[in-house]
Design a protein around this motif. Sequence first.
Motif, PDB file in Angstrom:
ATOM      1  N   ARG A 193       0.771  -1.097   0.174  1.00  8.49           N
ATOM      2  CA  ARG A 193      -0.020   0.087  -0.142  1.00  8.49           C
ATOM      3  C   ARG A 193       0.857   1.237  -0.102  1.00  8.49           C
ATOM      4  O   ARG A 193       1.861   1.173   0.778  1.00  8.49           O
ATOM      5  CB  ARG A 193      -0.967   0.065   1.185  1.00  8.49           C
ATOM      6  CG  ARG A 193      -1.915  -1.243   1.293  1.00  8.49           C
ATOM      7  CD  ARG A 193      -3.087  -0.780   2.041  1.00  8.49           C
ATOM      8  NE  ARG A 193      -3.722  -2.283   2.441  1.00  8.49           N
ATOM      9  CZ  ARG A 193      -4.893  -2.342   2.937  1.00  8.49           C
ATOM     10  NH1 ARG A 193      -5.664  -1.149   3.503  1.00  8.49           N
ATOM     11  NH2 ARG A 193      -5.353  -3.448   3.187  1.00  8.49           N
ATOM     12  N   HIS A 201      -0.131   0.253  -8.574  1.00  7.04           N
ATOM     13  CA  HIS A 201      -1.221   0.292  -8.253  1.00  7.04           C
ATOM     14  C   HIS A 201      -2.244  -0.402  -9.391  1.00  7.04           C
ATOM     15  O   HIS A 201      -3.295  -0.846  -9.106  1.00  7.04           O
ATOM     16  CB  HIS A 201      -1.781   1.957  -8.119  1.00  7.04           C
ATOM     17  CG  HIS A 201      -1.510   2.289  -6.686  1.00  7.04           C
ATOM     18  ND1 HIS A 201      -2.484   2.534  -5.775  1.00  7.04           N
ATOM     19  CD2 HIS A 201      -0.234   2.491  -6.200  1.00  7.04           C
ATOM     20  CE1 HIS A 201      -1.961   2.885  -4.708  1.00  7.04           C
ATOM     21  NE2 HIS A 201      -0.589   2.960  -5.121  1.00  7.04           N
ATOM     22  N   SER A 206      -2.515  -0.660  -3.149  1.00  6.59           N
ATOM     23  CA  SER A 206      -3.780   0.096  -2.607  1.00  6.59           C
ATOM     24  C   SER A 206      -3.218   1.409  -2.090  1.00  6.59           C
ATOM     25  O   SER A 206      -1.879   1.251  -1.381  1.00  6.59           O
ATOM     26  CB  SER A 206      -4.421  -0.860  -1.777  1.00  6.59           C
ATOM     27  OG  SER A 206      -5.383   0.070  -1.194  1.00  6.59           O
TER      28      SER A 206
END
Length: 286
Positions: A193, A201, A206
């Motif tokens: 992330r 992505h 994320s």
Amino acid sequence: MSMDGYSPEYAKENQDYSKVHQFTTPDKELNRLFLLADGHGPEGHHASQNAISLLCQFIEKKFLDKMDGELSDDVIKHLISEAFSEVQKEFKSDADNKYKYSGTTMVVALVRKNILYLASVGDSKGFLASKSGTNVIPSLLTIDHKPDTEEERTRILESGGIVAPYLDANNQPNGPQRVWNKNMTEPGLATSRTLGDIVGHNLGVSHVPDFQVKKLDTLDRFIFLASDGVWDHLTPKDVIDRCNSFLPTLNAECAVKKVISDAADKWKSEGQRDDITVLLAFIRQG
């Protein structure tokens, strides 16, 4: 406070960034934001600085647009998540495509009405230190987002990415699990992330933060945020041990210098050093 990293092979630019920002909402409540980011990639220094600048703008605006009584815990988490999404949208639409292979972790601590909200993406860590009997322990801790945990791996695989370590010249695995395309040519992210990292992505990385929330009480002692220049060699318990001696005087500057110095010493055996950045907010003595 920050210490530049070091590499014997090239001049290393500090890609960490941190900021303290505060504002007052229409309900006359003071909101304190502590933000820390660890950039990576060729434009990592821009990613960390711009992400923090944009988050401060977006979060403040969203809070100011709310009427008295509308800022419940769930609304606050939703607004912060929206702000992360808007930063990602800005990065994705960057005219120079600076963030194709560059991005940043992010950890945000918001204190409002004596409630602490921790939000994070990546592996920069934040925690709340609190008294438990005669000890001080991490009572609230952010989650490290690694590609090989079940939730993260599932999302990445469903998005067309794969999770595997880097393979050396002998085709042997080397280092942590990373996010790759199916040809294992890019992007090789070791965290699942981030903000930025457009290629990653597209493969399931994320920008959605995880949250931890706690109402502060008389047992809570300090809030601590740091980049992985600290966490690669020190645990939250190690950090608490170093900060405890400064609790009677609430000397945050000396506590931060101690943590950074000790983390830097741990790096010496490796012949290099990652950027080391720390934010510390003492809450009360003892």
